[in-house]
Design a protein around this motif. Sequence first.
Motif, PDB file in Angstrom:
ATOM      1  N   UNK A 166       1.459  -1.214   0.153  1.00 25.49           N
ATOM      2  CA  UNK A 166      -0.020   0.296   0.123  1.00 25.49           C
ATOM      3  C   UNK A 166       1.230   1.618   0.074  1.00 25.49           C
ATOM      4  N   UNK A 167       2.079   1.445   0.316  1.00 29.05           N
ATOM      5  CA  UNK A 167       3.021   2.104  -0.119  1.00 29.05           C
ATOM      6  C   UNK A 167       3.342   3.091   1.597  1.00 29.05           C
ATOM      7  N   UNK A 168       2.599   2.579   1.478  1.00 31.60           N
ATOM      8  CA  UNK A 168       2.905   2.839   3.835  1.00 31.60           C
ATOM      9  C   UNK A 168       3.593   3.540   4.550  1.00 31.60           C
ATOM     10  N   UNK A 169       3.884   3.992   4.775  1.00 29.05           N
ATOM     11  CA  UNK A 169       5.644   4.328   5.684  1.00 29.05           C
ATOM     12  C   UNK A 169       5.986   3.040   6.788  1.00 29.05           C
ATOM     13  N   UNK A 170       7.087   2.450   6.864  1.00 32.57           N
ATOM     14  CA  UNK A 170       6.986   1.689   7.708  1.00 32.57           C
ATOM     15  C   UNK A 170       7.870   2.192   9.114  1.00 32.57           C
ATOM     16  N   UNK A 171       7.275   2.345   9.766  1.00 32.00           N
ATOM     17  CA  UNK A 171       8.313   2.546  11.507  1.00 32.00           C
ATOM     18  C   UNK A 171       7.428   2.627  12.679  1.00 32.00           C
ATOM     19  N   UNK A 172       8.330   1.790  13.242  1.00 32.18           N
ATOM     20  CA  UNK A 172       7.620   1.917  14.833  1.00 32.18           C
ATOM     21  C   UNK A 172       6.897   0.088  14.980  1.00 32.18           C
ATOM     22  N   UNK A 173       5.770  -0.434  14.943  1.00 32.75           N
ATOM     23  CA  UNK A 173       5.395  -1.487  15.618  1.00 32.75           C
ATOM     24  C   UNK A 173       4.606  -2.128  14.340  1.00 32.75           C
ATOM     25  N   UNK A 174       4.459  -2.989  14.446  1.00 34.77           N
ATOM     26  CA  UNK A 174       2.957  -3.376  13.648  1.00 34.77           C
ATOM     27  C   UNK A 174       3.975  -4.003  12.343  1.00 34.77           C
ATOM     28  N   UNK A 175       4.981  -4.044  11.658  1.00 31.23           N
ATOM     29  CA  UNK A 175       5.367  -3.796  10.241  1.00 31.23           C
ATOM     30  C   UNK A 175       6.691  -4.935  10.324  1.00 31.23           C
ATOM     31  N   UNK A 176       6.713  -5.690   8.616  1.00 29.63           N
ATOM     32  CA  UNK A 176       7.473  -6.473   9.156  1.00 29.63           C
ATOM     33  C   UNK A 176       8.744  -6.396   7.596  1.00 29.63           C
ATOM     34  N   UNK A 177       9.328  -6.923   7.389  1.00 27.72           N
ATOM     35  CA  UNK A 177      10.106  -6.249   6.110  1.00 27.72           C
ATOM     36  C   UNK A 177      11.217  -8.022   6.122  1.00 27.72           C
ATOM     37  N   UNK A 178      10.913  -8.495   4.936  1.00 22.77           N
ATOM     38  CA  UNK A 178      11.886  -9.589   4.519  1.00 22.77           C
ATOM     39  C   UNK A 178      12.411  -9.569   3.345  1.00 22.77           C
ATOM     40  N   UNK A 179      13.198 -10.611   3.081  1.00 23.17           N
ATOM     41  CA  UNK A 179      13.773 -11.082   1.693  1.00 23.17           C
ATOM     42  C   UNK A 179      12.582 -11.441   0.837  1.00 23.17           C
ATOM     43  N   UNK A 180      13.111 -11.261  -0.186  1.00 21.59           N
ATOM     44  CA  UNK A 180      11.798 -11.848  -1.691  1.00 21.59           C
ATOM     45  C   UNK A 180      11.941 -13.510  -1.297  1.00 21.59           C
ATOM     46  N   UNK A 181      11.442 -14.190  -0.968  1.00 18.25           N
ATOM     47  CA  UNK A 181      11.346 -15.325  -0.921  1.00 18.25           C
ATOM     48  C   UNK A 181      11.554 -16.115  -2.523  1.00 18.25           C
ATOM     49  N   UNK A 182      11.383 -15.582  -3.902  1.00 13.51           N
ATOM     50  CA  UNK A 182      11.971 -15.789  -4.941  1.00 13.51           C
ATOM     51  C   UNK A 182      13.289 -15.791  -5.294  1.00 13.51           C
TER      52      UNK A 182
END
Length: 54
Positions: A9-25
């Motif tokens: 959705x393009x929301x800026x991620x900061x603080x809590x409740x989000x996750x980042x990870x590497x593309x599984x592909x």
Amino acid sequence: MITGQCTSCGLRLAGKGFTTFKCPACGEGSIGRCEQCRDQAVSYKCDKCGFQGP
Ligand SMILES: [Zn+2]
Ligand SMILES: [Zn+2]
């Protein structure tokens, strides 16, 4: 502090409740997901290889 953008959705991620990870592909693209998109299982797309997944 981790910063980034939700890939779905393009929301800026900061603080809590989000996750980042590497593309599984390709293992290169960085995927970010906010809490809302995780919750609703919104699909994401890797900007490196174009992989789409839940
Ligand atoms: Zn989002
Ligand atoms: Zn990828």
